[in-house]
Design an enzyme around this catalytic site. Structure first.
Site, PDB file in Angstrom:
ATOM      1  N   TYR A 138     -21.592  -4.127  22.559  1.00  0.00           N
ATOM      2  CA  TYR A 138     -21.130  -2.903  23.217  1.00  0.00           C
ATOM      3  C   TYR A 138     -22.229  -1.867  23.104  1.00  0.00           C
ATOM      4  O   TYR A 138     -22.794  -1.669  22.026  1.00  0.00           O
ATOM      5  CB  TYR A 138     -19.855  -2.399  22.542  1.00  0.00           C
ATOM      6  CG  TYR A 138     -19.344  -1.063  23.066  1.00  0.00           C
ATOM      7  CD1 TYR A 138     -18.823  -0.959  24.354  1.00  0.00           C
ATOM      8  CD2 TYR A 138     -19.381   0.071  22.271  1.00  0.00           C
ATOM      9  CE1 TYR A 138     -18.352   0.260  24.832  1.00  0.00           C
ATOM     10  CE2 TYR A 138     -18.901   1.291  22.740  1.00  0.00           C
ATOM     11  CZ  TYR A 138     -18.386   1.383  24.020  1.00  0.00           C
ATOM     12  OH  TYR A 138     -17.910   2.585  24.483  1.00  0.00           O
ATOM     13  N   ASP A 233     -30.218  -1.569  20.009  1.00  0.00           N
ATOM     14  CA  ASP A 233     -29.153  -0.573  19.913  1.00  0.00           C
ATOM     15  C   ASP A 233     -28.668  -0.568  18.466  1.00  0.00           C
ATOM     16  O   ASP A 233     -27.898  -1.421  18.044  1.00  0.00           O
ATOM     17  CB  ASP A 233     -28.014  -0.925  20.876  1.00  0.00           C
ATOM     18  CG  ASP A 233     -26.883   0.101  20.807  1.00  0.00           C
ATOM     19  OD1 ASP A 233     -26.970   1.023  19.964  1.00  0.00           O
ATOM     20  OD2 ASP A 233     -25.921  -0.028  21.589  1.00  0.00           O
ATOM     21  N   LYS A 261     -23.775   7.644  15.463  1.00  0.00           N
ATOM     22  CA  LYS A 261     -22.940   7.517  14.263  1.00  0.00           C
ATOM     23  C   LYS A 261     -23.589   8.209  13.044  1.00  0.00           C
ATOM     24  O   LYS A 261     -23.546   9.426  12.966  1.00  0.00           O
ATOM     25  CB  LYS A 261     -22.571   6.058  14.050  1.00  0.00           C
ATOM     26  CG  LYS A 261     -21.786   5.550  15.293  1.00  0.00           C
ATOM     27  CD  LYS A 261     -21.103   4.213  15.179  1.00  0.00           C
ATOM     28  CE  LYS A 261     -20.161   4.027  16.359  1.00  0.00           C
ATOM     29  NZ  LYS A 261     -20.502   2.992  17.301  1.00  0.00           N
TER      30      LYS A 261
HETATM   31  C1  LIG Z   1     -20.523   3.187  18.888  1.00  0.00           C
HETATM   32  C2  LIG Z   1     -21.577   2.478  19.621  1.00  0.00           C
HETATM   33  C3  LIG Z   1     -22.093   2.974  20.833  1.00  0.00           C
HETATM   34  C4  LIG Z   1     -21.504   4.154  21.557  1.00  0.00           C
HETATM   35  O1  LIG Z   1     -21.603   5.326  20.832  1.00  0.00           O
HETATM   36  P1  LIG Z   1     -20.614   6.551  21.214  1.00  0.00           P
HETATM   37  O2  LIG Z   1     -21.094   7.659  20.336  1.00  0.00           O
HETATM   38  O3  LIG Z   1     -19.238   6.075  20.923  1.00  0.00           O
HETATM   39  O4  LIG Z   1     -20.827   6.836  22.653  1.00  0.00           O
HETATM   40  C5  LIG Z   1     -23.173   2.327  21.398  1.00  0.00           C
HETATM   41  N1  LIG Z   1     -23.717   1.244  20.815  1.00  0.00           N
HETATM   42  C6  LIG Z   1     -23.237   0.721  19.665  1.00  0.00           C
HETATM   43  C7  LIG Z   1     -23.894  -0.459  19.056  1.00  0.00           C
HETATM   44  C8  LIG Z   1     -22.143   1.318  19.043  1.00  0.00           C
HETATM   45  O5  LIG Z   1     -21.648   0.773  17.913  1.00  0.00           O
END
Ligand SMILES: *Cc1c(COP(=O)(O)O)cnc(C)c1O
Length: 423
Positions: A138, A233, A261
């Site tokens: 994701y 990511d 995060k």
């Molecule tokens: C949480 C997450 C996102 C999205 O971040 P948001 O702040 O919720 O938009 C993108 N990539 C990864 C790997 C994530 O865990």
């Protein structure tokens, strides 16, 4: 009227992000009124041990006194300038020092923005449109990334949400995670059409699935050979699995990295960055447009910077890693004693567990085949016993520096009882 029903009168679906609605586990979501350390307090006054940590940011535990003080002191001087402030330079400097592949950074307000901007940058910098992503990973909810493919490795992308244009989906190729042969085949066919590969170096949005040996190495090699950019990511894994993220753990240098995060310490902040020559393509130095009214917001920068500074405490990751391992090993032992098949993973302060006898779990198909009914019963059993795990079988879990031996012991005692009821 329940708090959830009350919310549903005015908020679409009653929540501002879908997984909070408990659709994966049934029942009504719990509303929280406060949090401190490893604990959450519900609106009806129950105290729960928290393994969600706001989905990752709260690595120091909730309401860390130093972070709160930094936020309050910064807020008193004004909430937003929409103009440069020194805190932005200080956090950028800190990020570049902790994640050396990031020579230049840009601050944004969410992980979605970070990945969306990194993809646009990769496309703009290379002058190519096609991107590769992996099934079960994701990367936020921007259009290009909300795509899943059919079973064939090179099937053209199909949008996984209405509203994502099919034309856009055609430029996103989705491959099975950890499938080195599929990567080779995709590069053989698409090679010089590829702008980038984006991957969670440890997948954390299909429970927790680490890379098989050689997978990240193959991505690095094939991207370099084809002139495509490799994007890690690390919105979840950054500062979570090691100080330098998964790239430090596996010794792979991506061209671009996205963070979120933890980098905001619980405030809305995220970042993308990487090679200085690639980042030079971003406006105002270059032609690729990207902007944000609240990007680099001083209060968010203060929370993030204070959090990152505290991660440098001697032995921080050693003890976080050990505590997390204690939890996961204890869960595995309790499940095994009860005769419940459970596959577990952990790295740094991140963990996963899947109700499956097909260990180790290394791809999306294995996660999808797990016993979600058993997870549902486990989740509610633990919630009743005062332990809050993520309300979905497809999420990773998080331990914070505020989780002590007592919290782990209490969790494992509850788990023994709940597993016994699941067998
Ligand atoms: C949480 C997450 C996102 C999205 O971040 P948001 O702040 O919720 O938009 C993108 N990539 C990864 C790997 C994530 O865990």
């Amino acid at each position: 009227m329940s708090l959830f029903d009350d919310a549903r009168r005015v908020i679409a679906g009653g929540v501002n992000s879908p997984v909070r609605a408990f659709a994966g586990v049934g029942g009504e979501p719990v509303f929280f009124r406060s949090a401190g350390g490893a604990w959450l307090e519900t609106e009806d006054g129950r105290r729960l041990i928290d393994y969600v940590g706001s989905w990752g940011p709260m690595i120091l535990g909730h309401a860390d006194p130093d972070v709160i003080e930094a936020v309050v002191a910064t807020a008193r001087r004004g909430l937003s300038f929409g103009a440069p402030c020194v805190l932005e330079t200080r956090i950028a400097e800190k990020i570049c020092a902790m994640v050396p592949s990031m020579e230049r950074v840009r601050m944004v307000s969410s992980g979605t923005e970070a990945t969306m901007s990194a993809i646009r940058l990769a496309r703009g910098h290379t002058g190519r449109d096609t991107i590769i992503k992996f099934e079960g990973c994701y990367h936020g909810h921007s259009d290009s990334l909300l795509i899943k493919a059919g079973s064939g490795a090179l099937t053209l992308g199909v949008p996984s949400s209405p509203g994502v244009p099919a034309g856009l989906a055609r430029d996103t190729v989705t491959l099975p995670f950890n499938d080195i042969d599929a990567v080779a085949a995709a590069f053989d066919e698409l090679g010089e059409r590829l702008a980038c590969v984006i991957v969670e170096p440890i997948a954390g949005n299909m429970n927790m699935v680490p890379p098989v040996p050689g997978f990240l190495e193959a991505l690095r090699e094939r991207c370099s050979a084809a002139g495509a950019l490799l994007i890690f990511d690390e919105v979840m894994t950054g500062f979570r699995v090691a100080q330098g993220g998964a790239q430090a753990l596996y010794g792979i240098t991506p061209d671009l990295t996205t963070l979120g995060k933890i980098v905001g310490g619980g405030m809305p902040a995220a970042a993308f960055g990487g090679r200085a020559d690639v980042m030079a393509s971003i406006a105002p130095d270059g032609p690729v447009y990207q902007a944000g009214t609240l990007s680099g917001n001083p209060v968010a920068m203060a929370a993030g910077l204070c959090t990152l500074e505290k991660l440098g405490a001697p032995g921080f990751y050693e003890s976080l890693t050990q505590r997390t391992r204690d939890l996961v090993d204890g869960l595995a032992a309790a499940a095994s004693d009860a005769g419940v098949p459970l596959a577990t993973e952990s790295a740094g302060g991140m963990f996963g567990f899947v109700f499956s006898d097909d260990a180790p779990v290394r791809d999306f198909a294995q996660v999808a085949a797990a016993d979600t009914e058993r997870f549902r019963r486990f989740f509610h059993g633990m919630l009743d016993a005062g332990v809050y795990f993520a309300p979905s079988a497809f999420e990773a879990g998080f331990v914070s520096a505020a989780h002590g031996e007592d919290e782990i012991a209490q969790t494992l005692a509850a788990a023994r009882t709940v597993f016994a009821g699941l067998a």
